[in-house]
Design a protein around this motif. Sequence first.
Motif, PDB file in Angstrom:
ATOM      1  N   VAL A   6       0.848  -1.197   0.000  1.00  0.00           N
ATOM      2  CA  VAL A   6       0.000   0.000   0.000  1.00  0.00           C
ATOM      3  C   VAL A   6       0.881   1.245   0.000  1.00  0.00           C
ATOM      4  CG1 VAL A   6      -1.607   1.355   1.388  1.00  0.00           C
ATOM      5  CG2 VAL A   6      -1.992  -1.087   1.081  1.00  0.00           C
ATOM      6  N   GLY A   7       0.651   2.136  -0.952  1.00  0.00           N
ATOM      7  CA  GLY A   7       1.463   3.334  -1.108  1.00  0.00           C
ATOM      8  C   GLY A   7       2.527   3.207  -2.174  1.00  0.00           C
ATOM      9  N   ARG A  25      -7.226   8.743  -1.196  1.00  0.00           N
ATOM     10  CA  ARG A  25      -6.023   9.129  -0.448  1.00  0.00           C
ATOM     11  C   ARG A  25      -6.202   8.868   1.050  1.00  0.00           C
ATOM     12  NH1 ARG A  25      -3.197  12.422  -4.261  1.00  0.00           N
ATOM     13  NH2 ARG A  25      -4.589  13.123  -5.912  1.00  0.00           N
ATOM     14  N   LEU A  26      -7.420   9.072   1.554  1.00  0.00           N
ATOM     15  CA  LEU A  26      -7.678   8.770   2.960  1.00  0.00           C
ATOM     16  C   LEU A  26      -7.619   7.268   3.232  1.00  0.00           C
ATOM     17  CD1 LEU A  26     -10.555  11.306   3.709  1.00  0.00           C
ATOM     18  CD2 LEU A  26      -8.255  11.315   4.688  1.00  0.00           C
ATOM     19  N   ILE A  27      -8.095   6.483   2.282  1.00  0.00           N
ATOM     20  CA  ILE A  27      -7.991   5.021   2.427  1.00  0.00           C
ATOM     21  C   ILE A  27      -6.518   4.616   2.456  1.00  0.00           C
ATOM     22  CG2 ILE A  27      -8.401   2.825   1.251  1.00  0.00           C
ATOM     23  CD1 ILE A  27     -11.027   4.072   0.206  1.00  0.00           C
ATOM     24  N   ARG A  53      -4.723   2.892   5.748  1.00  0.00           N
ATOM     25  CA  ARG A  53      -4.100   1.564   5.665  1.00  0.00           C
ATOM     26  C   ARG A  53      -2.605   1.622   5.970  1.00  0.00           C
ATOM     27  NH1 ARG A  53      -7.285  -1.841   0.956  1.00  0.00           N
ATOM     28  NH2 ARG A  53      -9.374  -1.358   1.727  1.00  0.00           N
ATOM     29  N   ARG A  54      -1.928   2.676   5.545  1.00  0.00           N
ATOM     30  CA  ARG A  54      -0.508   2.798   5.871  1.00  0.00           C
ATOM     31  C   ARG A  54      -0.307   2.951   7.376  1.00  0.00           C
ATOM     32  NH1 ARG A  54       3.972   1.277   3.812  1.00  0.00           N
ATOM     33  NH2 ARG A  54       5.109   3.133   4.467  1.00  0.00           N
ATOM     34  N   LEU A  55      -1.153   3.745   8.019  1.00  0.00           N
ATOM     35  CA  LEU A  55      -1.038   3.906   9.469  1.00  0.00           C
ATOM     36  C   LEU A  55      -1.325   2.583  10.186  1.00  0.00           C
ATOM     37  CD1 LEU A  55      -2.765   7.363  10.006  1.00  0.00           C
ATOM     38  CD2 LEU A  55      -0.317   6.850  10.165  1.00  0.00           C
ATOM     39  N   ALA A 107      -3.969   6.160  14.406  1.00  0.00           N
ATOM     40  CA  ALA A 107      -4.916   5.549  13.475  1.00  0.00           C
ATOM     41  C   ALA A 107      -5.964   6.560  13.055  1.00  0.00           C
ATOM     42  CB  ALA A 107      -5.585   4.339  14.123  1.00  0.00           C
ATOM     43  N   LEU A 108      -6.578   6.312  11.897  1.00  0.00           N
ATOM     44  CA  LEU A 108      -7.743   7.060  11.429  1.00  0.00           C
ATOM     45  C   LEU A 108      -8.927   6.104  11.404  1.00  0.00           C
ATOM     46  CD1 LEU A 108      -6.558   9.235   8.398  1.00  0.00           C
ATOM     47  CD2 LEU A 108      -7.001   9.948  10.735  1.00  0.00           C
TER      48      LEU A 108
END
Length: 446
Positions: A207-208, A406-408, A412-414, A422-423
């Motif tokens: 991811v990323g 971008r929020l997803i 996921r990266r966090l 976390a978000l």
Amino acid sequence: MSRVDLANLRASLEGAIPSEIATCDASGVPNVSVISDVHYVDAAHVAISYQFFSKTRANILANPRATVLLKHPTTCAQYRLHLRYLRTELEGPLFETMRAKLAGIASHEGMSGIFRLLGADIYHVEEAEIVRGDLLPLPPPYAPLLAALRQTLPRLRAARDLDSLIATLLSSLRTEFRLPHVMLLMADAACDRLYTVASLGYAESGVGAEILPGQGVIGVAARERTPIRIAHATREYLYGRAIRDALRSSPMAARLETEIPLPGLPDSGSQIAVPILAGDELLGVIYAESPEPGRFGYDEEDALMILAADAAASMRALQSDAEENVVPASTESPRESGTPLLVRHYPADDSVFIDDEYVIKGVAGAILWFLLGEHVRNGRVEFSNKELRLAPQIRLPEFSENLEARLILLRRRLAERNQHLALDKAGRGRFRLNLGRPVQLVEAER
């Protein structure tokens, strides 16, 4: 001889078994040659790879008639095509599709240094006939593709947000389409690249991870807005070190320490990438691979293109139907304890490091820095998509900003990289910042 519909011969046009082409020069002297690739274009046209100026090429330019003998790779059936040469294409989607296919054939035959596509010769199929009928039975399909589409499309249309749409898409690719190794990448039009938002079947999610246009199967499919499919592994289209080598020669060379490795099979036998298109606009790419050569054929390509088109329509509908409200500033104190997290931000590319470990960059990095800044200054923990769109310091592109994707990516990266930050969703168009430790923010210089 009995005639046959060209669309029913697509399996014989995969290049698994070389074909023969017969031509005549202007005086009527015949010539028969072996050709690498006869490519299905539509129900009335095929394309033949032009790799070097040969006797066949000279004959076609002098006398535009040809006859081609095809062999089915599984049943051993044989078919004859009567062709008329129309033109040669030197670039564009068809050329790139054939170039990728030829690279796989050349690699499989140990002739990577010899086979190089110079052009795609387009022919009108005046007649197709059976020379020798089916001799061996066809193997069962890998997956019932019509049934897979029937099951999957209603689920995509029922998704209430982009996050659930992505989850449904990947789940269906695994269970209905029986594809164990899949990636979904979204397009970043502002930065002219694609970034991975989800994957399945790999040890690392990736991811990323980013792909530049024209890089490998994914990059070519994105640039040309066309599906790219390779039946055999080829060094030219494999990822990994080749991507980093390309980045070293690009403007991104100074940022290799922030590059996330793209996941992939160490011994990929076949690959397919299909663009997700809303009209002419590229939204993303679905990519699948298999250790088995020849795993993806025309039928899989057709089914995945239908799936991608429906996914694009659902993405657009979700984007236009989003209900977002600005969340008032909150002073609710989160439960934070322990040593502060050191969060370092580099404004040149908005890359963010937490305790010296790279997390994210670009627009997603700018979002994270904005959220943490608001939290440190005002104690806020709840935010809305709408206020992110209005925040000038995030510098969202004016068009096609794709904030939800971008929020997803950031969420996921966090989740992968830091257990103390976390978000979480807090309603439609709203989310919450959860911190297990306090943060110390540092604006850094390169």
